[in-house]
Design an enzyme around this catalytic site. Structure first.
Site, PDB file in Angstrom:
ATOM      1  CE1 TYR A 217      -6.260  -4.547   6.473  1.00 57.60           C
ATOM      2  CE2 TYR A 217      -4.591  -5.954   5.490  1.00 57.60           C
ATOM      3  CZ  TYR A 217      -4.937  -4.806   6.187  1.00 57.60           C
ATOM      4  OH  TYR A 217      -3.966  -3.929   6.606  1.00 57.60           O
TER       5      TYR A 217
ATOM      6  NE  ARG B 271       0.699 -11.841   0.039  1.00 59.35           N
ATOM      7  CZ  ARG B 271       1.710 -10.975   0.184  1.00 59.35           C
ATOM      8  NH1 ARG B 271       1.568  -9.895   0.920  1.00 59.35           N
ATOM      9  NH2 ARG B 271       2.862 -11.174  -0.420  1.00 59.35           N
TER      10      ARG B 271
ATOM     11  CB  ALA C 186      -4.539  -4.123  -0.622  1.00 55.98           C
TER      12      ALA C 186
ATOM     13  CB  CYS D 272      -0.888   0.023   1.244  1.00 57.49           C
ATOM     14  SG  CYS D 272      -2.300  -1.042   1.086  1.00 57.49           S
TER      15      CYS D 272
ATOM     16  N   GLY E  71       9.190  -7.732  -0.719  1.00 58.26           N
ATOM     17  CA  GLY E  71       8.496  -6.494  -0.391  1.00 58.26           C
ATOM     18  C   GLY E  71       9.460  -5.364  -0.125  1.00 58.26           C
TER      19      GLY E  71
HETATM   20  C1  FNR Z   1       2.832  -4.311   2.964  1.00 62.00           C
HETATM   21  N1  FNR Z   1       2.249  -5.576   2.862  1.00 62.00           N
HETATM   22  C2  FNR Z   1       1.093  -5.749   2.157  1.00 62.00           C
HETATM   23  N2  FNR Z   1       0.599  -7.003   1.937  1.00 62.00           N
HETATM   24  C3  FNR Z   1      -0.467  -7.196   1.149  1.00 62.00           C
HETATM   25  O1  FNR Z   1      -0.883  -8.331   0.947  1.00 62.00           O
HETATM   26  N3  FNR Z   1      -1.102  -6.127   0.561  1.00 62.00           N
HETATM   27  C4  FNR Z   1      -0.689  -4.848   0.754  1.00 62.00           C
HETATM   28  O2  FNR Z   1      -1.252  -3.910   0.177  1.00 62.00           O
HETATM   29  C5  FNR Z   1       0.415  -4.635   1.623  1.00 62.00           C
HETATM   30  N4  FNR Z   1       0.871  -3.384   1.900  1.00 62.00           N
HETATM   31  C6  FNR Z   1       2.107  -3.201   2.475  1.00 62.00           C
HETATM   32  C7  FNR Z   1       2.688  -1.928   2.538  1.00 62.00           C
HETATM   33  C8  FNR Z   1       3.975  -1.761   3.029  1.00 62.00           C
HETATM   34  C9  FNR Z   1       4.609  -0.395   3.026  1.00 62.00           C
HETATM   35  C10 FNR Z   1       4.694  -2.878   3.512  1.00 62.00           C
HETATM   36  C11 FNR Z   1       6.106  -2.742   4.029  1.00 62.00           C
HETATM   37  C12 FNR Z   1       4.104  -4.125   3.497  1.00 62.00           C
HETATM   38  C13 FNR Z   1       3.027  -6.762   3.257  1.00 62.00           C
HETATM   39  C14 FNR Z   1       4.040  -7.104   2.153  1.00 62.00           C
HETATM   40  O3  FNR Z   1       3.409  -7.432   0.934  1.00 62.00           O
HETATM   41  C15 FNR Z   1       4.932  -8.278   2.574  1.00 62.00           C
HETATM   42  O4  FNR Z   1       4.130  -9.413   2.730  1.00 62.00           O
HETATM   43  C16 FNR Z   1       5.693  -7.992   3.882  1.00 62.00           C
HETATM   44  O5  FNR Z   1       6.282  -6.710   3.831  1.00 62.00           O
HETATM   45  C17 FNR Z   1       6.778  -9.028   4.125  1.00 62.00           C
HETATM   46  O6  FNR Z   1       7.686  -9.063   3.064  1.00 62.00           O
HETATM   47  P1  FNR Z   1       9.117  -8.302   3.132  1.00 62.00           P
HETATM   48  O7  FNR Z   1       8.845  -6.840   3.205  1.00 62.00           O
HETATM   49  O8  FNR Z   1       9.820  -8.813   4.358  1.00 62.00           O
HETATM   50  O9  FNR Z   1       9.806  -8.711   1.853  1.00 62.00           O
END
Ligand code: FNR
Length: 374
Positions: free
Chosen positions: A194, A242, A59, A25, A341
């Protein structure tokens, strides 16, 4: 041997490597209209330039009350799809598959962005009444995840059965718009506490209609949403889902890795989903996560992979930050896709840098505009 730079074939579509930009996000729709802005375009397009095989949007809410914050992306009108189309066209031109995460935030929605401390918003402050499977099962404040004795009745409402049925169609309509905007992959967001996850978990689902009670009843909404998205999605393109593999609430009846494995196997064997993206947690403030270090969710991806067998692919996410680590996950067959991420926020060119580090420049070249710097 399959490595990080092996093609990933999904139905009639091929990703150029096994690196995906995890949905993240951006809270960057200043007009609170859910329409993608220049920020979203540069954020996603620069990661396509950076070499990722699949670039996924944040998302994206299927209806206005499905956003986390009023600044989130949405897809409840054709104008939303029009604003996303340049991203899919750009990804196609620069070799990345474009993916969209379709979501509803449920009772965790209606908050300010994290940089405003995720403060809960009421309908009077540009917020909305957040739909929930069971509003009475949500006795804590959404924003700070601290328990509160104040009833949430004013900002969280239990969905009627007909509203749940309508939501399934909202996902289908959003998927149609995403398809028409040119996305290659649709992901159903059923993780992180969610709405769809709230239906799966007995902690948050206390319904007595056909969407609550037994495992079959609690998983009905996710199965219906995935099936409807699959119905409208092109036959030669992939649908992902997911999941949070566990609620991390081992002290009580909750959503577990066995539940995730069973539901994933079901969806995969029916040909409804092509890849299961395995995350965890996010449902409840009491969650107890032993570690969030490197690869901490990979064992769950392996467990789901064992359950789905050859019926679906599996993606691992969480704490993947280095090329060697991502490559080892794929080489050792722990997962088919490394989902990255935060490292992509630090380094939009993660995949290009990984190709250098792993001596696979044969598989991924810098764009010609940048080659003189290499
Ligand atoms: C997220 N994450 C996330 N997950 C998801 O399913 N939909 C989303 O919109 C978001 N938004 C989001 C925003 C931000 C700024 C972060 C840091 C994380 C979780 C993300 O997709 C991921 O699953 C986690 O950050 C873990 O992975 P990393 O960051 O350790 O590689």
């Amino acid at each position: 041997m399959t490595d990080l730079f092996s093609d990933l074939e999904m139905r009639g579509t091929t990703a150029r490597n096994r690196v995906m930009v995890s949905p993240m996000c951006q809270y960057s729709c200043p007009d609170r209209d859910g329409v993608a802005t220049e920020w979203h375009r540069q954020h996603l397009e620069s990661r396509a330039v950076g070499g990722a095989g699949i670039v996924m949007t944040e998302a994206t809410a299927v209806r206005p009350d499905g956003r986390i914050s009023p600044q989130d992306l949405g897809l409840w009108s054709d104008a939303h799809a029009d604003a996303l189309r340049p991203i899919t066209e750009f990804c196609e031109e620069y070799g990345a598959l474009s993916a969209i995460q379709l979501a509803h935030a449920g009772h965790k929605g209606s908050k300010r962005p994290p940089w405003d401390d995720s403060e809960p918003l009421g309908p009077d402050g540009h917020g909305w009444i957040a739909p929930s499977p069971s509003a009475d099962a949500y006795p804590w404040r959404a924003g700070d995840d601290e328990r509160s004795d104040e009833p949430n009745a004013k900002r969280v409402e239990t969905m009627s059965t007909s509203d749940v049925e309508a939501l399934v169609e909202d996902f289908a309509r959003a998927a149609e718009r995403a398809r028409d905007a040119g996305f290659d992959v649709a992901e159903v967001h059923a993780a992180h506490g969610y709405l769809l996850h709230e239906f799966l978990s007995p902690v948050t689902n206390r319904r007595e209609d056909r969407y609550g009670g037994s495992f079959d009843a609690r998983t009905r909404l996710v199965r219906e949403v995935c099936e409807r998205v699959r119905d409208v999605w092109p036959d030669d393109q992939a649908v992902f889902v997911r999941f949070s593999a566990t609620d991390w609430l081992d002290d009580r009846e909750s959503w577990t890795v066995d539940d995730t494995a069973a539901l994933a196997a079901d969806l995969a064997s029916d040909g409804v989903v092509d890849l299961v993206d395995v995350s965890s947690g996010g449902l409840h403030p009491d969650q107890s996560i032993p570690s969030t270090g490197a690869n901490y969710q990979v064992p769950y991806a392996e467990r789901v992979g064992d359950a789905v067998g050859d019926d679906a692919l599996v993606g691992a996410v969480g704490g993947i930050t280095t090329p060697e680590q991502a490559d080892a996950i794929v080489r050792n067959d722990r997962a088919d896709l490394a989902i990255v991420g935060r490292q992509h926020l630090r380094d939009p060119y993660f995949a290009l840098h990984a190709a250098e580090a792993l001596d696979r420049e044969d598989a991924l070249e810098w764009p010609r505009q940048y080659r003189r710097a290499v």
